[in-house]
Each structure stands twice: as C-alpha cells, then as structure tokens.
Design a protein around this motif. Structure first.
Motif, PDB file in Angstrom:
ATOM      1  N   ARG A  23      16.037 -14.223  11.726  1.00 28.00           N
ATOM      2  CA  ARG A  23      16.233 -13.013  10.929  1.00 28.00           C
ATOM      3  C   ARG A  23      15.401 -11.856  11.468  1.00 28.00           C
ATOM      4  O   ARG A  23      15.798 -10.701  11.366  1.00 28.00           O
ATOM      5  N   ARG A  24      14.239 -12.162  12.031  1.00 28.56           N
ATOM      6  CA  ARG A  24      13.330 -11.128  12.523  1.00 28.56           C
ATOM      7  C   ARG A  24      13.838 -10.458  13.799  1.00 28.56           C
ATOM      8  O   ARG A  24      13.771  -9.233  13.947  1.00 28.56           O
ATOM      9  N   LEU A  25      14.352 -11.244  14.741  1.00 28.05           N
ATOM     10  CA  LEU A  25      14.710 -10.699  16.064  1.00 28.05           C
ATOM     11  C   LEU A  25      15.726  -9.570  16.025  1.00 28.05           C
ATOM     12  O   LEU A  25      15.536  -8.560  16.717  1.00 28.05           O
ATOM     13  N   PRO A  26      16.815  -9.668  15.255  1.00 24.36           N
ATOM     14  CA  PRO A  26      17.756  -8.545  15.249  1.00 24.36           C
ATOM     15  C   PRO A  26      17.158  -7.261  14.677  1.00 24.36           C
ATOM     16  O   PRO A  26      17.468  -6.165  15.152  1.00 24.36           O
ATOM     17  N   VAL A  27      16.304  -7.384  13.687  1.00 19.51           N
ATOM     18  CA  VAL A  27      15.666  -6.201  13.107  1.00 19.51           C
ATOM     19  C   VAL A  27      14.685  -5.601  14.104  1.00 19.51           C
ATOM     20  O   VAL A  27      14.637  -4.383  14.302  1.00 19.51           O
ATOM     21  N   LEU A  28      13.915  -6.449  14.774  1.00 22.95           N
ATOM     22  CA  LEU A  28      12.977  -5.985  15.787  1.00 22.95           C
ATOM     23  C   LEU A  28      13.728  -5.232  16.887  1.00 22.95           C
ATOM     24  O   LEU A  28      13.314  -4.133  17.274  1.00 22.95           O
TER      25      LEU A  28
END
Length: 115
Positions: A23-28
């Motif tokens: 979930r974190r990687l696409p937002v980052l």
C-alpha cells in the motif's frame, strides 16, 4: 487544506505511517519525484526505492509506533509539517519537523529535523 498541506499529510500518514509496503509504494511513487532526496540524522536516501528502504528500517526499529501530524506552514515552494512519533495511544517518544521542497506538485527533497 492547500495542495502542499495535503501532500505533506499524505506523506506522513500514507507513506511513513503505512506499514503495508504494497500500500505504501504506490503512494510514495505518486508523491515523490523520481530523483527525490530524503535527508535525516541517519543520512541521505535518493529516489523512492531508497526512501522506502529507510521507512522499512524505521518500522523495523519501532513496532507499533505511529506519526501524528501537527502544525503546517508553507511559503513559495517550501512546506513544513510538525509531527510526533511514538506507540499508538501513548505519549510520543520523539517530535520532529519535515521540511519539503515541492517541485511540479511532488516532493523533490525532504529534510527531517528531530526536536
């Protein structure tokens, strides 16, 4: 909220607070420029993959900790957000300030000050 304020709050809560890497990687990747620099007391990371590694290490060292945003300020292409960090539901262990240089609506550089 202003665009910069939304950007820094999403970074704090959707990137640094997010322990699920999927979930974190696409937002980052959405919030950071491809050549973004992240600087803190432990050194410098360049690019989303290196920044993600710093976050992974932080989460490993601080299980159960969460970031809570505080005051926000902006001027020109700079924005700051104060934050606290500690175990969920308990007093914070550390407080700090993120100072972001924004370029083309994305974080180009993020400097972290601990206080």
């Amino acid at each position: 909220m202003t665009t910069f304020e939304e950007l820094l709050h999403r970074n704090l809560l959707g990137v640094f607070n997010e322990r699920d890497e999927a979930r974190r990687l696409p937002v980052l990747a959405e919030l950071y420029a491809p050549d973004a620099r992240f600087s803190d007391h432990d050194g410098v990371a360049v690019g989303p993959a290196a920044i993600n590694e710093k976050i992974r290490e932080l989460h490993h060292r601080t299980p159960g900790f969460v970031f809570v945003p505080g005051a926000f300020h902006e001027v020109q292409d700079l924005a700051t957000v104060e934050w606290s960090y500690g175990p969920a539901g308990a007093d914070p262990v550390v407080r700090g300030t993120d100072v972001a240089l924004i370029r083309d609506g994305r974080i180009a550089a993020l400097y972290v000050y601990l206080r």
